[in-house]
Enzyme design. Structure first.
Site, mmCIF file in Angstrom:
data_model
loop_
_atom_site.group_PDB
_atom_site.id
_atom_site.type_symbol
_atom_site.label_atom_id
_atom_site.label_comp_id
_atom_site.label_asym_id
_atom_site.label_seq_id
_atom_site.Cartn_x
_atom_site.Cartn_y
_atom_site.Cartn_z
ATOM 1 N N HIS A 6 -12.032 -7.669 -15.973
ATOM 2 C CA HIS A 6 -11.847 -7.709 -17.428
ATOM 3 C C HIS A 6 -12.574 -8.901 -18.057
ATOM 4 O O HIS A 6 -12.842 -8.903 -19.259
ATOM 5 C CB HIS A 6 -10.358 -7.766 -17.774
ATOM 6 C CG HIS A 6 -9.638 -8.906 -17.141
ATOM 7 N ND1 HIS A 6 -9.042 -8.801 -15.894
ATOM 8 C CD2 HIS A 6 -9.408 -10.171 -17.553
ATOM 9 C CE1 HIS A 6 -8.483 -9.957 -15.586
ATOM 10 N NE2 HIS A 6 -8.694 -10.809 -16.573
ATOM 11 N N PRO A 41 -10.081 -2.452 -11.651
ATOM 12 C CA PRO A 41 -8.781 -2.371 -10.979
ATOM 13 C C PRO A 41 -8.581 -3.648 -10.156
ATOM 14 O O PRO A 41 -9.362 -3.933 -9.241
ATOM 15 C CB PRO A 41 -8.926 -1.139 -10.081
ATOM 16 C CG PRO A 41 -10.006 -0.325 -10.723
ATOM 17 C CD PRO A 41 -10.965 -1.334 -11.291
ATOM 18 N N GLY A 73 -3.740 -11.739 -11.285
ATOM 19 C CA GLY A 73 -3.507 -10.308 -11.117
ATOM 20 C C GLY A 73 -4.073 -9.794 -9.811
ATOM 21 O O GLY A 73 -3.445 -8.980 -9.124
ATOM 22 N N ASN A 124 -4.612 -19.961 -14.077
ATOM 23 C CA ASN A 124 -4.309 -20.334 -15.464
ATOM 24 C C ASN A 124 -2.852 -20.085 -15.843
ATOM 25 O O ASN A 124 -2.453 -20.314 -16.979
ATOM 26 C CB ASN A 124 -5.251 -19.618 -16.439
ATOM 27 C CG ASN A 124 -5.149 -18.099 -16.347
ATOM 28 O OD1 ASN A 124 -4.094 -17.542 -16.069
ATOM 29 N ND2 ASN A 124 -6.262 -17.416 -16.589
ATOM 30 N N ARG A 165 -11.447 16.163 15.619
ATOM 31 C CA ARG A 165 -11.463 14.696 15.757
ATOM 32 C C ARG A 165 -12.206 14.300 17.035
ATOM 33 O O ARG A 165 -12.894 13.278 17.076
ATOM 34 C CB ARG A 165 -10.049 14.122 15.752
ATOM 35 C CG ARG A 165 -9.175 14.554 16.909
ATOM 36 C CD ARG A 165 -7.890 13.757 17.015
ATOM 37 N NE ARG A 165 -7.029 14.277 18.076
ATOM 38 C CZ ARG A 165 -6.087 13.578 18.690
ATOM 39 N NH1 ARG A 165 -5.877 12.312 18.348
ATOM 40 N NH2 ARG A 165 -5.345 14.121 19.631
ATOM 41 N N SER A 207 -6.161 7.478 18.159
ATOM 42 C CA SER A 207 -5.856 8.749 17.499
ATOM 43 C C SER A 207 -7.044 9.282 16.711
ATOM 44 O O SER A 207 -7.333 10.479 16.726
ATOM 45 C CB SER A 207 -4.659 8.575 16.560
ATOM 46 O OG SER A 207 -3.497 8.197 17.267
ATOM 47 N N GLU A 241 -5.189 0.264 5.232
ATOM 48 C CA GLU A 241 -6.049 1.353 4.756
ATOM 49 C C GLU A 241 -6.728 1.034 3.429
ATOM 50 O O GLU A 241 -7.917 1.305 3.246
ATOM 51 C CB GLU A 241 -5.253 2.659 4.613
ATOM 52 C CG GLU A 241 -4.754 3.234 5.920
ATOM 53 C CD GLU A 241 -3.380 2.702 6.308
ATOM 54 O OE1 GLU A 241 -2.810 3.188 7.298
ATOM 55 O OE2 GLU A 241 -2.873 1.789 5.601
ATOM 56 N N PHE A 259 -3.124 9.201 4.932
ATOM 57 C CA PHE A 259 -3.090 7.795 4.561
ATOM 58 C C PHE A 259 -4.372 7.331 3.869
ATOM 59 O O PHE A 259 -4.468 6.168 3.472
ATOM 60 C CB PHE A 259 -2.753 6.936 5.773
ATOM 61 C CG PHE A 259 -1.414 7.302 6.358
ATOM 62 C CD1 PHE A 259 -0.336 7.564 5.521
ATOM 63 C CD2 PHE A 259 -1.236 7.445 7.725
ATOM 64 C CE1 PHE A 259 0.897 7.935 6.038
ATOM 65 C CE2 PHE A 259 -0.006 7.815 8.249
ATOM 66 C CZ PHE A 259 1.069 8.059 7.401
#
Length: 677
Positions: A66, A115, A156, A185, A356, A383, A415, A442
């Site tokens: 921002h 974001p 933030g 700040n 996979r 996995s 993730e 996920f």
């Protein structure tokens, strides 16, 4: 502080204030507070505004996006392809100065931020890539890569969990080339940070393994800020967090309040600022000549440094011709010649294998051929099957677990950070093709980063295994339902769900060759047969006719594990006198890019189409007249039993196909692909 330094800082502040005022929209508070830090940091940075892709430039990331009026002011003052006229169009439609930095639109913006928390993670990724790149190509007396990454972040960003994930990993990885500046700040949109953010940030970052430097008066003390950078560079085995104690809206009548965060300053406030800092209160967007001269001098120094680097690289290519040629190829954005010949090809005689596992086979074949491929997993390596045999881990050598030339990254259970770090790796350049593994369900944890991959046009790849109820016993907490619909609905994401080995190879071909589009590869836990009629070439169109049927009564279109299910349903339908064709549609985005003629040859007029996918049916009406899916959560149990429970069997598919045929019998059927606009 010299008079020119003071004038430059005031210029930065007032350009930002004027830009926000002209737009009557934006955030003046952080630019007023951070201008001295921006001035000090850019003076230390190595970059060439006329060559924004120079691989050995230092990178600057504005995580608190921002505050972009600050970044845009710096880019204007340093002579990037951005002018005062662009500042006057701040936040206006079609301008090069959008409301938050966008790397695709703003010359000099390394990443897209806004974001909160994403930028610091991108910074970790850029620093990681630089370390890997340096370890791969640097030689004695040839420091091809020795750049730094500088990140500004606010309260933030620190509140967002993703920044904690990435900062923790950066500390473990000992990324000494990463220097972050915390704009402390003590103000948030809701008011003082005392209302929600009272933790000891310094203690937290020390526990992560970061070096800490504190600047108590970052409103004015650029000498201390410059010294902090020098100190950070001396600590080579830790990233550094520089705490900048600043005043939000410094100099404004509203300084130190949350009111100055996200609203233009009032006219009388702007005039008093200009008067106080020696500017004409009636003039806007003023850039004193001495400020321009000072910044031009720094640019000229940097251009000499780049010229020296060019000479170094030329000598490097002579002394190390093979590495030099490889590096030049990567800098040119080209892949190794015939790399795709390494992609495995399958026939129906080959064994049934989980996609996979097929993915693992592809990686094991192409990683030795394509040195720019690096990747990892969010603590699911056994996995996801994402580690090719013999691949070295990317780890600090001091850990004894690998070294910085390693091409496998242990992201840990992070993730969201993994997704944002992958964006940073892509932003670094050098044609990096990077991937990250987790369960498909996920990837949703990383939705914020995935969306920015698409917006930023970063061609990263998610190896997303355990893609359906087929994962079985782990149950509905792990079984994706809405996930594919969500990411397919996101612009510029290629979501592949391959049905066999050839389609898996095609998915990787698409991902590795992509230059602007991220990929998600949805892969099965369970074994799937190699299909009759599939090929890499056919699958590379995103959708194709797998089983051709003259005068078909129905076409079944499916993805992944449901393609072989659709093929099995043909026998049941044949027994009922119904002739059915089968279409495999592994990637909707790629299919959508094909010619209208081709698409209508696959999903034509005159025949009803049934889609079959063991997921949400949302979005499938674009490709089918009727949809068979799973619009509820799954269940815990053995995979075959769960498929049977929800009637994803040859009989279940055939039943719905027969009902579709009956429903459309005697009716004019128009392809679902056709639309008015």
């Amino acid at each position: 502080m010299s008079s020119v330094d003071q004038k430059a800082i005031s210029t930065i502040r007032l350009l930002a204030v004027d830009a926000v005022a002209a737009a009557n929209s934006g955030h003046p508070g952080a630019p007023l507070g951070l201008a001295p830090a921006a001035h000090a940091v850019f003076k230390k940075m190595r970059f060439n505004p006329k060559d924004t892709k120079w691989i050995n430039r230092d990178r600057f990331v504005l995580s608190n996006g921002h505050a972009c009026a600050l970044l845009y002011s710096m880019l204007v003052l340093y002579g990037y392809d951005l002018t005062v006229e662009d500042l006057k169009k701040f936040r206006q439609l079609g301008s090069k100065t959008p409301g938050h930095p966008e790397n695709t639109d703003v010359p000099g913006a390394e990443v897209t931020t806004g974001p909160l928390g994403q930028g610091i993670c991108n910074g970790v990724g850029i620093a990681l890539a630089q370390a890997q790149f340096a370890a791969t190509y640097n030689k004695p007396d040839f420091p091809i890569s020795d750049s730094y990454t500088y990140v500004f972040l606010g309260d933030g960003c620190l509140m967002e969990g993703v920044s904690s994930e990435a900062s923790s990993l950066a500390g473990h990885l000992q990324l000494g080339n990463l220097i972050a500046f915390w704009d402390d700040n003590k103000i948030s949109i809701d008011g003082s940070t005392e209302v929600a953010f009272t933790e000891d940030v310094i203690a937290r970052y020390k526990s992560y393994g970061w070096h800490i430097v504190e600047v108590s008066d970052a409103d004015t003390d650029i000498t201390a800020i410059a010294a902090a950078i020098d100190e950070a560079k001396k600590v080579t085995n830790k990233p550094t967090l520089v705490r900048l104690t600043t005043t939000i809206g410094f100099g404004s009548l509203a300084q130190g309040t949350h009111g100055v965060h996200g609203a233009p300053l009032k006219a009388d406030d702007i005039k008093q600022l200009k008067t106080k800092w020696g500017f004409n209160p009636e003039e806007s967007f003023a850039v004193p000549a001495e400020v321009t001269a000072s910044y031009n001098e720094h640019v000229a120094e940097n251009q000499k440094i780049q010229q020296q680097w060019n000479e170094l690289f030329a000598a490097y290519k002579q002394k190390y011709p093979e590495l030099g040629a490889e590096l030049q190829r990567r800098l040119d954005g080209k892949l190794p010649e015939n790399w795709d010949k390494a992609l495995p090809v399958y026939t129906p005689a080959d064994a049934a294998v989980a996609t996979r596992k097929l993915s693992e086979i592809v990686l094991s074949k192409i990683i030795p051929e394509v040195p720019e491929i690096i990747g990892g997993s969010a603590d699911l390596t056994p996995s996801n099957l994402t580690k090719a045999k013999g691949t070295v881990d990317f780890q600090p050598a001091a850990t004894g677990l690998g070294d910085y030339s390693g091409r496998y990254i242990r992201y840990g259970v992070r993730e969201h950070a993994m997704g944002a770090i992958m964006n940073g790796i892509a932003a670094f350049g050098a044609n990096y093709k990077n991937y990250g593994g987790t369960f498909l369900n996920f990837v949703s944890y990383a939705a914020g980063a995935v969306r920015l991959s698409a917006l930023s046009e970063f061609p990263i790849t998610w190896v997303a295994t355990h893609d359906s109820i087929g994962l079985g016993e782990d149950g509905p907490t792990h079984q994706p339902i809405e996930t594919l619909a969500h990411f397919r609905a996101t612009p510029n994401i290629s979501v592949w769900r391959p049905a066999d080995g050839n389609e898996t190879s095609a998915a990787y071909k698409s991902a590795i060759e992509s230059t602007h589009t991220p990929h998600i590869l949805a892969l099965t836990r369970q074994n799937l047969p190699q299909l009759e009629g599939s090929s890499i070439e056919k699958a590379s169109k995103g959708g194709y006719t797998l089983v051709q049927q003259d005068k078909a009564d129905i076409i079944i279109v499916a993805t992944g594990s449901e393609v072989s299910l659709a093929v099995d349903a043909l026998k049941v339908l044949e027994g009922q006198g119904i002739k059915a064709g089968v279409v495999s549609l592994p990637d909707q985005l790629t299919f959508d890019k094909q010619s209208e003629e081709y698409k209508l040859s696959v999903l034509p007029d005159g025949v009803p189409i049934l889609s079959v996918e063991v997921m949400s049916t949302f979005g499938w009406s674009k490709y089918s007249h009727q949809q068979f899916g799973l619009n509820r959560f799954g269940a815990s149990g053995k995979a075959p039993e769960i498929f049977k429970l929800f009637e994803f069997t040859p009989e279940g598919v055939a039943e719905r196909a027969a009902k579709t045929v009956a429903f459309y019998k005697g009716k004019d059927v128009v392809s679902p692909l056709r639309s008015a606009f």
